[in-house]
Design an enzyme around this catalytic site. Sequence first.
Site, PDB file in Angstrom:
ATOM      1  N   PHE A 230       0.863  -1.187   0.000  1.00 35.59           N
ATOM      2  CA  PHE A 230       0.000   0.000   0.000  1.00 35.59           C
ATOM      3  C   PHE A 230       0.905   1.246   0.000  1.00 35.59           C
ATOM      4  O   PHE A 230       0.863   2.071   0.906  1.00 35.59           O
ATOM      5  CB  PHE A 230      -0.948   0.017   1.208  1.00 35.59           C
ATOM      6  CG  PHE A 230      -1.746  -1.256   1.387  1.00 35.59           C
ATOM      7  CD1 PHE A 230      -2.920  -1.458   0.664  1.00 35.59           C
ATOM      8  CD2 PHE A 230      -1.331  -2.251   2.262  1.00 35.59           C
ATOM      9  CE1 PHE A 230      -3.655  -2.626   0.830  1.00 35.59           C
ATOM     10  CE2 PHE A 230      -2.068  -3.423   2.432  1.00 35.59           C
ATOM     11  CZ  PHE A 230      -3.236  -3.618   1.723  1.00 35.59           C
ATOM     12  N   CYS A 342      -5.593   2.392  10.064  1.00 32.82           N
ATOM     13  CA  CYS A 342      -6.128   3.749  10.220  1.00 32.82           C
ATOM     14  C   CYS A 342      -7.654   3.703  10.333  1.00 32.82           C
ATOM     15  O   CYS A 342      -8.335   4.662  10.031  1.00 32.82           O
ATOM     16  CB  CYS A 342      -5.682   4.640   9.066  1.00 32.82           C
ATOM     17  SG  CYS A 342      -6.223   4.057   7.464  1.00 32.82           S
TER      18      CYS A 342
HETATM   19  N1  SAH Z   1       1.899   4.343   2.965  1.00 32.57           N
HETATM   20  C1  SAH Z   1       1.372   5.441   2.192  1.00 32.57           C
HETATM   21  C2  SAH Z   1      -0.110   5.661   2.405  1.00 32.57           C
HETATM   22  C3  SAH Z   1      -0.971   4.452   2.095  1.00 32.57           C
HETATM   23  S1  SAH Z   1      -2.640   4.830   1.856  1.00 32.57           S
HETATM   24  C4  SAH Z   1       2.175   6.704   2.497  1.00 32.57           C
HETATM   25  O1  SAH Z   1       2.997   6.706   3.427  1.00 32.57           O
HETATM   26  O2  SAH Z   1       1.981   7.695   1.797  1.00 32.57           O
HETATM   27  C5  SAH Z   1      -3.310   3.347   1.259  1.00 32.57           C
HETATM   28  C6  SAH Z   1      -2.958   2.975  -0.168  1.00 32.57           C
HETATM   29  O3  SAH Z   1      -3.516   1.697  -0.431  1.00 32.57           O
HETATM   30  C7  SAH Z   1      -3.516   3.877  -1.259  1.00 32.57           C
HETATM   31  O4  SAH Z   1      -2.450   4.333  -2.046  1.00 32.57           O
HETATM   32  C8  SAH Z   1      -4.439   2.985  -2.107  1.00 32.57           C
HETATM   33  O5  SAH Z   1      -4.325   3.240  -3.503  1.00 32.57           O
HETATM   34  C9  SAH Z   1      -3.913   1.619  -1.791  1.00 32.57           C
HETATM   35  N2  SAH Z   1      -4.839   0.484  -1.881  1.00 32.57           N
HETATM   36  C10 SAH Z   1      -6.109   0.401  -1.434  1.00 32.57           C
HETATM   37  N3  SAH Z   1      -6.581  -0.862  -1.554  1.00 32.57           N
HETATM   38  C11 SAH Z   1      -5.576  -1.593  -2.097  1.00 32.57           C
HETATM   39  C12 SAH Z   1      -5.426  -2.973  -2.444  1.00 32.57           C
HETATM   40  N4  SAH Z   1      -6.405  -3.855  -2.236  1.00 32.57           N
HETATM   41  N5  SAH Z   1      -4.253  -3.381  -2.961  1.00 32.57           N
HETATM   42  C13 SAH Z   1      -3.253  -2.502  -3.161  1.00 32.57           C
HETATM   43  N6  SAH Z   1      -3.326  -1.192  -2.829  1.00 32.57           N
HETATM   44  C14 SAH Z   1      -4.467  -0.754  -2.299  1.00 32.57           C
END
Ligand code: SAH
Length: 398
Positions: A230, A342
Amino acid sequence: MNVTPQLTLKQGRERSLLRRHPWIFSGAIAEVRGTPHTGDTVGVRAADGSFLAWAAYSPASQIRARVWSFDETEIPGPDLFGRRIAAALALRRAEIPLEATDALRLVHGESDGLPGLVADRYADTLVVQLASAGCERWREALIEVLRGQSGCARVYERSDTEGRELEGFAASTGLIAGTAADGPLEIVEHGIRYEVDAAAGQKTGFYLDQRDNRRRVGRLAGGREMLNCFCYTGGFALSALAGGACSVLSIDSSGPALELAKRNLALNGVEAGRAEWLEADVFGALRKLQLEGRQFDFIVLDPPKFAPTPKDAERAARGYKDINLNALRLLRRGGLLATFSCSGGVSPELFQKIVAGAAADAGASLLLRERYRAAPDHPVRIEFPEGEYLKGLLLERL
Ligand code: SAH
């Protein structure tokens, strides 16, 4: 003559207000006197007629009113907003050294006494979210005060949240003050440069709440092979690479986020060879990596919100269990797992239990090395526990 409309609560329903929780649910209201329009200020009274609060009325929402003030002498309006915003800015000045970052959350809604208002500063640009009827009613005044006190002339609006919809307002986005920037918006956080897409990125463009956790993970990453799940625009990846990680494989389902992540890598002059980017669903990717026999010695799990409220906790628990279990199967002995939630609906205690369950199923013994929370520009008021949504654990596999 007092013409302010009044809400009278049902017997006993004053309790949460007496504890200074700022939400008044529709079911708590016995009577509405006067004809308040959406966003109007209402006086809130207990069944015995005693004053409880001034609040913003929101007829479309289950949260029928949000408190501006518990003090009868403090009438909502520009003066009150000015004091609240000044206090919010003073807190950030005290907590966050100037050299740490030029991107921070100046106002964090209820936790700063301004329900529904979020204001994030990205260098010289302000990005605001007006997610409540009260904020919409006072839109001009709030933006005026924010511009004046922050010194940011340029303001973008990103009022495209689900919360705003629940209050009965359509999304509203775009430049609302000042002139458009010449190029992309750029920030520096703990020495790392990032481009931020305030117009179309997630949230207001960046996950500011993870600022200090990114730095901490970066400091522990030296010499390790990392899997960063993510990854959004690469925050944990860039921090780890700056901290000397051998390699980072980052996964996200969002193509635009990955494009920005790659630009951020270049912006910091990191050689592209140490970073690998994968556009995929993390749930499936973790299984595929197991089939490929891959192993890592640092894994970050920073998923989106699985449970906005406690009633979604069970479904969310299954999601957290799944990714933590499958991540642990990829983690070498001596490896680190930084795992986050979160979800406001999942308490720190429940989250730790879920992770413990995943460890048991993976046959892994884990040492709890550190606990994480949101950065101090996301303050928590003890009377508003909903404000404490981000929690994380750093675990070492023994
Ligand atoms: N770690 C990041 C914030 C993550 S926010 C930072 O420090 O900036 C969560 C992220 O998960 C988002 O970018 C979203 O696009 C992604 N996401 C949501 N569901 C997902 C899934 N099933 N598989 C992969 N990515 C996913």
